[in-house]
Design a protein around this motif. Structure first.
Motif, short mmCIF file in Angstrom:
data_model
loop_
_atom_site.label_atom_id
_atom_site.label_comp_id
_atom_site.label_asym_id
_atom_site.label_seq_id
_atom_site.Cartn_x
_atom_site.Cartn_y
_atom_site.Cartn_z
N TYR A 157 47.84 27.95 -41.55
CA TYR A 157 49.00 27.17 -41.16
C TYR A 157 49.91 27.05 -42.38
N ASN A 166 54.25 27.33 -39.12
CA ASN A 166 53.79 28.58 -38.52
C ASN A 166 52.28 28.66 -38.52
N TYR A 169 47.19 34.25 -37.93
CA TYR A 169 45.86 34.79 -37.65
C TYR A 169 45.80 36.25 -38.08
N GLY A 189 49.17 38.32 -36.81
CA GLY A 189 50.37 37.78 -36.21
C GLY A 189 50.68 36.36 -36.65
N THR A 190 51.83 35.88 -36.18
CA THR A 190 52.32 34.55 -36.52
C THR A 190 52.92 33.89 -35.28
N PHE A 191 52.60 32.62 -35.09
CA PHE A 191 53.28 31.80 -34.09
C PHE A 191 54.35 31.01 -34.83
N ASN A 195 55.44 28.45 -31.73
CA ASN A 195 55.94 28.83 -30.41
C ASN A 195 56.11 30.34 -30.28
N ASN A 196 57.07 30.91 -30.97
CA ASN A 196 57.41 32.32 -30.83
C ASN A 196 56.35 33.21 -31.50
N HIS A 197 55.68 34.05 -30.69
CA HIS A 197 54.60 34.88 -31.20
C HIS A 197 55.12 36.22 -31.70
N ILE A 198 54.83 36.54 -32.95
CA ILE A 198 55.16 37.83 -33.54
C ILE A 198 53.86 38.52 -33.89
N SER A 199 53.62 39.71 -33.33
CA SER A 199 52.36 40.43 -33.57
C SER A 199 52.62 41.74 -34.29
N ASN A 224 55.36 43.70 -31.06
CA ASN A 224 56.32 43.17 -30.07
C ASN A 224 57.70 42.94 -30.67
#
Length: 244
Positions: A157, A166, A169, A189-191, A195-199, A224
């Protein structure tokens, strides 16, 4: 058992013979700390592309020093060059300083766990600083699957003084090709703002020159979203005289 040393690759499992164990080039941090009195320098060069923005980090320098068994202090500094629409700007990113603590490292247990936490200080150049004090936190795990293969994963985090922060993982699978070369593959990736998921996904290899010197190369791409990077680096372990 010596091959386990090279599995770490970036996942880092440990064995009694292990010498240099690095946090780069994967997103998954090592689940081990630097031995007491040892200094480890991990440096690299990274170029990333995201839409019309090109970012270059060179050099990236992470200093890790073992202050006692299972505890290290860490300092990260990097010089950044950003180019967008033919406009180039250069500066130093915010300084990061913190620690990593070994939570579990028992030879009788196949799981290694470590926690790291770093403060991001608003010391960077204008345009490259968040201008607020932030924190970067990681909980890292690793397990050996066979003598040549292992898995590491991490959650984290980050908070930089605004929004919800953010969530991070990563999962890294590595294997030793021989007693010098190891390879890995890693989705991560990062939320953003929780909220917004970036993988993303990346892969690469390490080359162990000797017990104290390691080279690495990696590259990755967005899953994505449109982004990619390429990186190369070198890590150097300076052993304390009493531990040689």
């Amino acid at each position: 058992m010596k091959k386990i040393v090279y599995i770490f690759l970036m996942i880092a499992f440990a064995s009694a013979n292990a010498q240099i164990i690095t946090d780069r080039p994967t997103q998954t941090e090592s689940s081990l700390t630097v031995n007491s009195g040892d200094l480890q320098i991990e440096s690299g060069y990274l170029i990333s592309f995201e839409n019309d923005l090109k970012n270059t980090l060179a050099p990236v320098a992470l200093f890790r020093y073992g202050i006692t068994k299972g505890v290290e202090v860490r300092i990260l500094s990097q010089f950044q060059t950003a180019k967008e629409n033919n406009i180039t700007s250069k500066g130093i990113s915010d300084l990061q300083i913190g620690t990593k603590i070994q939570l579990l490292n028992n030879e009788d247990v196949n799981t290694k766990i470590a926690f790291s936490s770093q403060l991001s200080l608003p010391t960077g150049s204008k345009g490259f600083s968040s201008e607020k004090t932030g924190s970067i936190n990681r909980l890292s795990f690793s397990h050996s699957i066979t003598n040549n293969t292992g898995i590491g994963y991490g959650i984290g985090y980050d908070y930089f003084g605004f929004g919800n922060g953010n969530a991070i993982y990563s999962i890294s699978l590595g294997t030793a090709v021989n007693n010098k070369v190891s390879i890995y593959i890693e989705p991560y990736g990062t939320f953003v703002n929780l909220n917004n998921h970036i993988s993303n996904i990346n892969t690469g290899f390490t080359y162990l020159q000797n017990d104290y010197l390691q080279f690495d190369f990696s590259f990755g791409t967005g899953i994505n979203q449109k982004s990619n990077y390429i990186s190369a680096g070198i890590s150097w372990l300076i052993k304390h005289k009493s531990s040689i």
